[in-house]
Design an enzyme around this catalytic site. Structure first.
Site, PDB file in Angstrom:
ATOM      1  CB  CYS A 300      -0.496  12.855  -1.121  1.00  0.00           C
ATOM      2  SG  CYS A 300       0.979  13.907  -1.235  1.00  0.00           S
ATOM      3  CG  HIS A 348       2.639  10.098   0.465  1.00  0.00           C
ATOM      4  ND1 HIS A 348       1.834  10.406  -0.611  1.00  0.00           N
ATOM      5  CD2 HIS A 348       1.959   9.149   1.173  1.00  0.00           C
ATOM      6  CE1 HIS A 348       0.732   9.669  -0.564  1.00  0.00           C
ATOM      7  NE2 HIS A 348       0.785   8.906   0.514  1.00  0.00           N
ATOM      8  CG  HIS A 360      -2.649   7.334   1.397  1.00  0.00           C
ATOM      9  ND1 HIS A 360      -1.382   7.109   0.930  1.00  0.00           N
ATOM     10  CD2 HIS A 360      -3.272   6.121   1.310  1.00  0.00           C
ATOM     11  CE1 HIS A 360      -1.223   5.848   0.585  1.00  0.00           C
ATOM     12  NE2 HIS A 360      -2.357   5.224   0.812  1.00  0.00           N
TER      13      HIS A 360
END
Length: 384
Positions: A300, A348, A360
């Site tokens: 990520c 994240h 993402h």
């Protein structure tokens, strides 16, 4: 030829063998305790008599049916997706911890190298100062020896020994020159000694700092190995669960790369952060890989860093660091290209794509995709 009196024994052996085969029993070696089949009630707890050698040889052949196992029933797709999302979040948290610890290792090793360079420079200064001391030590030793022996080298002594005015002048001139040179060399000796003492003290301090920096680097590396082991354990769990998932569950996990009705071409924005978003959108469909930073696979924070780097913006490596850089933005004021971090532990991160969406690198088994930004609890928003 078999005699009649041996027929009962033979018939008994054949009968015993037939019973053993029918019941699926395997008789152990002589003297071993037989293990009862849990599916068959135990009628007599007394140990059975040892079977004849021929029967034991036959019973050593494995029963093919005993090796057959019923495969587990396929996992419910929804339950499997929930489990792997939970495990993957834990793995991503461990992944970000490894990345952060790696940076600490890099910093500790840089400190170690700098400390060792200071130590080496300080030792070189000690060597130079000691060489200067050695150059002037001969003068200091001679003066000390002369004083010890009571040698008189002052002008009064020259006056007492002079036999003529000219000799007195010559002797006093020589004495002045000797005194000047001696005092100069003695002063240099004292200065060199002082510099040597200071250099030795600095060298000892630098050596101690280098040793401490080495210990800190080793400790950081040990913590990194621990975190890497933890991450690998989580990765193994995720891969094992993914391997058990049905095709339907995997498809449900991956989902659509772009939600229905979301028009990438219709995204409006400006500035370098918008350009970074456009770059990130070109990676839709690329696989998620722990620790990857592109250009064809990402985690990520790796996707965020890589996309911004393509437009000349330096963004930190980890999601925690990305949550601290740039300029804070109220979530209600997000614009396409803003960096959005998620969860209380900031494990994240994604890039806002407008209209309530983000791009993402989600998790293992899920390619880079566009998803609603409120799919996870938002931690903060930053604009780089």
């Amino acid at each position: 030829m078999v005699s009649e009196h041996s027929l009962p024994t033979l018939r008994g052996s054949v009968t015993a063998l037939a019973v053993a085969v029918v019941c699926g029993c395997i008789v152990g070696q002589a003297g071993a305790d037989p293990q009862p089949d849990p599916a068959v009630p135990v009628v007599d707890a007394q140990p059975a008599p040892a079977a004849p050698a021929a029967d034991r040889a036959r019973s050593a052949v494995p029963d093919p049916a005993a090796a057959f196992t019923v495969p587990p029933a396929p996992m419910d797709p929804a339950a499997a997706v929930d489990q792997i999302i939970t495990l993957s979040h834990e793995a991503e948290r461990a992944n970000q911890a490894v990345l952060a610890q790696q940076q600490k290792v890099d910093a500790a090793e840089a400190d170690q190298r700098a400390a060792e360079a200071r130590r080496d420079a300080a030792q070189a200064a000690v060597d130079a100062a000691q060489a200067a001391v050695d150059r002037y030590r001969d003068t200091a030793d001679r003066v000390a020896a002369a004083n010890y022996q009571g040698v008189q080298v002052n002008k009064l002594y020259a006056l007492m020994l002079s036999k003529s005015p000219q000799q007195l002048l010559d002797q006093m001139s020589v004495l002045d020159q000797i005194t000047f040179e001696t005092e100069k060399r003695l002063a240099a000796y004292k200065s060199a000694e002082a510099e040597a003492r200071a250099a030795r003290a600095e060298s000892a301090k630098a050596a101690d700092e280098a040793a401490q920096a080495t210990t800190a680097a080793q400790d950081a590396q040990a913590r990194l190995r621990d975190k890497q082991d933890s991450l690998q354990g989580r990765i193994n769990e995720v891969r094992e669960l993914y391997g058990q998932m049905t095709g339907a569950a995997r498809a449900q996990l991956a989902g659509a790369l772009i939600p229905a009705g979301f028009d990438i071409a219709g995204i409006v924005g400006a500035g370098p952060e918008f350009a970074a978003l456009q770059v990130a959108l070109t990676r839709i469909g690329d696989p998620y890989v722990w620790g990857a930073t592109g250009p064809h696979q990402f985690d990520c924070s790796g996707l965020v860093q890589w996309a911004y780097a393509q437009v000349g913006i330096d963004v930190p490596r980890t999601s925690q660091q990305q949550a601290q850089g740039g300029t804070p933005v109220n979530p209600a004021d997000m614009q396409p290209g803003d960096v959005v971090t998620f969860y209380d532990d900031v494990s994240h991160v994604g890039i806002y794509a407008g209209n309530g969406m983000m791009v993402h690198a989600s998790t293992f088994g899920v390619p880079v995709k566009v998803q609603t930004v409120d799919s996870f609890p938002i931690h903060n928003v930053r604009r780089y």
